[in-house]
Design a protein around this motif. Structure first.
Motif, PDB file in Angstrom:
ATOM      1  N   THR A  76      43.747  37.082  32.818  1.00  0.00           N
ATOM      2  CA  THR A  76      43.863  37.146  31.359  1.00  0.00           C
ATOM      3  C   THR A  76      42.487  37.355  30.727  1.00  0.00           C
ATOM      4  N   ASP A  77      41.495  36.619  31.203  1.00  0.00           N
ATOM      5  CA  ASP A  77      40.134  36.803  30.686  1.00  0.00           C
ATOM      6  C   ASP A  77      39.621  38.206  30.984  1.00  0.00           C
ATOM      7  N   HIS A  78      39.964  38.729  32.153  1.00  0.00           N
ATOM      8  CA  HIS A  78      39.511  40.074  32.541  1.00  0.00           C
ATOM      9  C   HIS A  78      40.136  41.152  31.657  1.00  0.00           C
ATOM     10  N   LEU A  79      41.435  41.028  31.398  1.00  0.00           N
ATOM     11  CA  LEU A  79      42.135  42.042  30.607  1.00  0.00           C
ATOM     12  C   LEU A  79      41.898  41.881  29.111  1.00  0.00           C
ATOM     13  N   GLY A  80      41.724  40.643  28.669  1.00  0.00           N
ATOM     14  CA  GLY A  80      41.473  40.404  27.253  1.00  0.00           C
ATOM     15  C   GLY A  80      42.711  40.158  26.424  1.00  0.00           C
ATOM     16  N   PRO A  87      48.626  45.830  25.794  1.00  0.00           N
ATOM     17  CA  PRO A  87      47.168  45.967  25.788  1.00  0.00           C
ATOM     18  C   PRO A  87      46.656  46.312  24.400  1.00  0.00           C
ATOM     19  N   PRO A  88      45.497  45.828  24.001  1.00  0.00           N
ATOM     20  CA  PRO A  88      44.937  46.171  22.687  1.00  0.00           C
ATOM     21  C   PRO A  88      44.794  47.679  22.525  1.00  0.00           C
ATOM     22  N   GLY A  89      45.265  48.185  21.397  1.00  0.00           N
ATOM     23  CA  GLY A  89      45.191  49.630  21.160  1.00  0.00           C
ATOM     24  C   GLY A  89      46.373  50.391  21.711  1.00  0.00           C
ATOM     25  N   GLY A  90      47.258  49.707  22.404  1.00  0.00           N
ATOM     26  CA  GLY A  90      48.479  50.353  22.886  1.00  0.00           C
ATOM     27  C   GLY A  90      48.359  50.988  24.247  1.00  0.00           C
ATOM     28  N   SER A  91      47.180  51.066  24.826  1.00  0.00           N
ATOM     29  CA  SER A  91      47.027  51.647  26.161  1.00  0.00           C
ATOM     30  C   SER A  91      45.851  50.978  26.852  1.00  0.00           C
ATOM     31  N   GLY A  92      45.733  51.146  28.118  1.00  0.00           N
ATOM     32  CA  GLY A  92      44.625  50.554  28.858  1.00  0.00           C
ATOM     33  C   GLY A  92      45.120  49.840  30.101  1.00  0.00           C
ATOM     34  N   ASN A  93      44.286  49.019  30.627  1.00  0.00           N
ATOM     35  CA  ASN A  93      44.593  48.306  31.864  1.00  0.00           C
ATOM     36  C   ASN A  93      45.636  47.225  31.595  1.00  0.00           C
ATOM     37  N   ARG A  95      48.669  44.250  33.748  1.00  0.00           N
ATOM     38  CA  ARG A  95      49.075  43.525  34.956  1.00  0.00           C
ATOM     39  C   ARG A  95      49.935  44.406  35.859  1.00  0.00           C
ATOM     40  N   ASN A  96      49.794  44.137  37.170  1.00  0.00           N
ATOM     41  CA  ASN A  96      50.510  44.982  38.123  1.00  0.00           C
ATOM     42  C   ASN A  96      51.005  44.150  39.304  1.00  0.00           C
ATOM     43  N   GLY A  97      51.710  43.036  39.003  1.00  0.00           N
ATOM     44  CA  GLY A  97      52.282  42.217  40.056  1.00  0.00           C
ATOM     45  C   GLY A  97      51.246  41.317  40.720  1.00  0.00           C
ATOM     46  N   ALA A  98      51.546  40.866  41.937  1.00  0.00           N
ATOM     47  CA  ALA A  98      50.673  39.935  42.661  1.00  0.00           C
ATOM     48  C   ALA A  98      50.807  40.159  44.155  1.00  0.00           C
ATOM     49  N   THR A  99      49.777  39.781  44.886  1.00  0.00           N
ATOM     50  CA  THR A  99      49.767  39.873  46.341  1.00  0.00           C
ATOM     51  C   THR A  99      49.789  38.464  46.923  1.00  0.00           C
ATOM     52  N   ALA A 100      50.762  38.216  47.780  1.00  0.00           N
ATOM     53  CA  ALA A 100      50.881  36.891  48.398  1.00  0.00           C
ATOM     54  C   ALA A 100      49.996  36.820  49.642  1.00  0.00           C
ATOM     55  N   LYS A 101      49.314  35.682  49.815  1.00  0.00           N
ATOM     56  CA  LYS A 101      48.547  35.456  51.033  1.00  0.00           C
ATOM     57  C   LYS A 101      48.419  33.960  51.251  1.00  0.00           C
ATOM     58  N   THR A 102      48.004  33.592  52.439  1.00  0.00           N
ATOM     59  CA  THR A 102      47.820  32.188  52.786  1.00  0.00           C
ATOM     60  C   THR A 102      46.344  31.928  53.046  1.00  0.00           C
ATOM     61  N   VAL A 103      45.809  30.901  52.385  1.00  0.00           N
ATOM     62  CA  VAL A 103      44.414  30.521  52.604  1.00  0.00           C
ATOM     63  C   VAL A 103      44.385  29.158  53.286  1.00  0.00           C
ATOM     64  N   GLN A 104      43.404  28.982  54.154  1.00  0.00           N
ATOM     65  CA  GLN A 104      43.266  27.711  54.854  1.00  0.00           C
ATOM     66  C   GLN A 104      42.447  26.747  54.000  1.00  0.00           C
ATOM     67  N   SER A 105      42.862  25.490  53.981  1.00  0.00           N
ATOM     68  CA  SER A 105      42.156  24.471  53.219  1.00  0.00           C
ATOM     69  C   SER A 105      42.189  23.164  53.990  1.00  0.00           C
ATOM     70  N   THR A 114      47.797  36.263  44.463  1.00  0.00           N
ATOM     71  CA  THR A 114      46.672  36.822  43.733  1.00  0.00           C
ATOM     72  C   THR A 114      47.158  37.934  42.815  1.00  0.00           C
ATOM     73  N   PRO A 115      47.023  37.796  41.476  1.00  0.00           N
ATOM     74  CA  PRO A 115      47.500  38.830  40.557  1.00  0.00           C
ATOM     75  C   PRO A 115      46.658  40.095  40.653  1.00  0.00           C
ATOM     76  N   ARG A 116      47.290  41.223  40.347  1.00  0.00           N
ATOM     77  CA  ARG A 116      46.606  42.520  40.389  1.00  0.00           C
ATOM     78  C   ARG A 116      46.611  43.149  39.002  1.00  0.00           C
ATOM     79  N   ASP A 117      45.703  44.093  38.802  1.00  0.00           N
ATOM     80  CA  ASP A 117      45.736  44.929  37.592  1.00  0.00           C
ATOM     81  C   ASP A 117      45.905  46.375  38.005  1.00  0.00           C
ATOM     82  N   ARG A 118      46.380  47.206  37.089  1.00  0.00           N
ATOM     83  CA  ARG A 118      46.705  48.597  37.432  1.00  0.00           C
ATOM     84  C   ARG A 118      45.480  49.380  37.872  1.00  0.00           C
ATOM     85  N   GLN A 119      44.333  49.129  37.252  1.00  0.00           N
ATOM     86  CA  GLN A 119      43.137  49.909  37.569  1.00  0.00           C
ATOM     87  C   GLN A 119      42.390  49.385  38.808  1.00  0.00           C
ATOM     88  N   GLY A 120      42.805  48.214  39.303  1.00  0.00           N
ATOM     89  CA  GLY A 120      42.152  47.654  40.488  1.00  0.00           C
ATOM     90  C   GLY A 120      40.743  47.160  40.243  1.00  0.00           C
TER      91      GLY A 120
END
Length: 433
Positions: A76-80, A87-93, A95-105, A114-120
């Motif tokens: 959210t902070d990245h996209l604004g 998106p502000p102005g009606g176009s731009g970057n 959200r584009n879904g999320a990638t599932a992964k497992t992290v060790q802790s 991990t959420p993705r954005d269209r522009q990567g």
């Protein structure tokens, strides 16, 4: 300390749990507000212990949800703009879904999205792309390595304790990450003046040319003007000798040390000459404890209890003149049976008596190299279980991490204010106001 510098990243990662700060009070208050006691009791009701803390249990699920929420906040902070809005102005970057992964802790495997954005262009910070371990796990790996555990033992320990499967290659990469910090640490600038510096070496076994050989690890510990002990560096050489100590002292000089008031050393032949070549004004103090141990090697067990009080009168004398008189009396009493004891003290007398001109508070600081020997004990404890090392790099990693972990315990010199006053009286302008 005179200069406050941020510790290298491996030192921050390698801090023991006891050394870490507690969570800020505002974080605890917010957690209590969002998860009141009653809600927690309801969530835990009827759950077995393994369903709470076990792999895939409530705690790991909760950790995964917290991480997911934090990652969505980063996006959210990245996209604004928040979710559900255009998106502000009606176009731009956007959200584009999320990638599932497992992290060790240290709670076990944690599933995150991990959420993705269209522009990567989104680069998450909490769990970066391709990151497979949370930061706390790296701290534990380095802590276990600093305690002397091998890579194989660490992998087994993490698997048994946390249910985390981490390959030995991965653990090696985590520990190898400190090598860059070690290089920077060994070349860092030092203070211009150290009132006291302790020099000593420990012997470490390592494999060389298909055989196990012993090498000397040289250590230097300085006490700065604030009374903080600071490890100045570590160096490797085939054996301990005054010639290489000269190279160590030159290295300290090149890194900014202009003056050492008192240098505490063992009885190594040629040591005083090596120090005087680089720091000609330095007082050289032979470790009294080393002298006592060396003397006791010649004395039978039957006589030690009788002899020690007489020898104690020598090094506890109020001044050098009285110490010399007590040595004469000692020689009259014991010289016929143990002539080598008094001979050994007379041979090093010039470097035995400097501390006798100092007040009691300062004598306790300089008459022995126990400060660095206590550090050496921590290192030996870590390397004891390893037997020997495959190479110098592996030994350097372990010794460095063990030293950083031990540093917390032996940082401050006791009664330093009184000792510093005495130093100012004796050395005058060599100590800055």
């Amino acid at each position: 300390m005179q200069k406050v510098t941020e510790k290298p990243s491996s030192q921050r990662r390698g801090r023991s749990p006891a050394a870490r700060d507690d969570p800020p009070e505002e974080v605890r208050d917010r957690l209590a507000e969002l998860l009141p006691e009653e809600a927690l009791q309801d969530a835990l009701k009827g759950l077995a212990p393994e369903e709470i803390t076990g792999s895939g249990g409530l705690m790991t699920q909760l950790a995964g949800r917290v991480i997911d929420a934090a990652l969505r906040g980063e996006l959210t902070d990245h996209l604004g703009y928040p979710p559900g809005q255009a998106p502000p102005g009606g176009s731009g970057n956007h959200r584009n879904g999320a990638t599932a992964k497992t992290v060790q802790s240290d709670l076990g495997p944690v599933a995150v999205n991990t959420p993705r954005d269209r522009q990567g262009s989104f680069e998450p910070q909490l769990v970066a792309k391709r990151q497979t371990r949370l930061a706390g796990l790296d701290e534990k790996i380095l802590g276990l390595y600093a305690g002397g555990m091998s890579v194989r033992d660490i992998a087994s320990h993490l698997s048994e304790l946390y249910g985390v499967q981490i390959g030995r290659d991965t653990i090696s990469r985590v520990t190898d990450a400190v090598l860059e910090d070690i290089a920077a640490w060994r070349a860092r600038p030092l203070d211009a003046i150290y009132p006291i510096v302790y020099l000593d070496a420990i012997m470490v076994k390592m494999t060389e040319d298909r055989s196990v050989k012993t090498r000397a690890c040289y250590l230097a510990v300085g006490v700065n003007l604030d009374g903080d002990r600071e490890l100045l560096g570590l160096w490797w050489q085939e054996t301990e000798g005054a010639k290489f100590w000269l190279a160590v002292l030159n290295d300290l000089h090149q890194r900014g040390v202009k003056d050492i008031l008192i240098c505490c050393v063992d009885g190594l032949t040629g040591f005083p000459e090596a120090i005087a070549a680089v720091f000609p004004e330095t007082w050289i103090q032979t470790c009294i404890v080393h002298m006592i141990r060396s003397s006791m090697r010649y004395v039978s067990w039957i006589d030690r209890k009788k002899l020690m009080p007489d020898l104690r009168k020598v090094y506890s004398a109020p001044n050098a003149e009285e110490a010399e008189r007590q040595l004469e009396l000692f020689d009259e009493q014991w010289g016929a049976k143990y002539p080598m004891v008094a001979q050994a003290w007379r041979a090093r007398w010039e470097y035995v008596i400097p501390f006798l001109s100092l007040p009691a508070d300062l004598r306790r600081v300089v008459y022995t190299t126990n400060a660095i020997e206590g550090l050496n004990r921590q290192v030996r404890k870590a390397i004891k279980t390893r037997g020997h090392f495959p190479d110098e790099q592996a030994a350097t990693k372990l010794i460095y991490l063990a030293l950083i972990r031990a540093e917390v315990k032996w940082k401050k010199v006791m009664r330093w204010t009184a000792a510093l006053r005495a130093l100012k009286i004796h050395f005058g302008d060599r100590i800055p106001d």
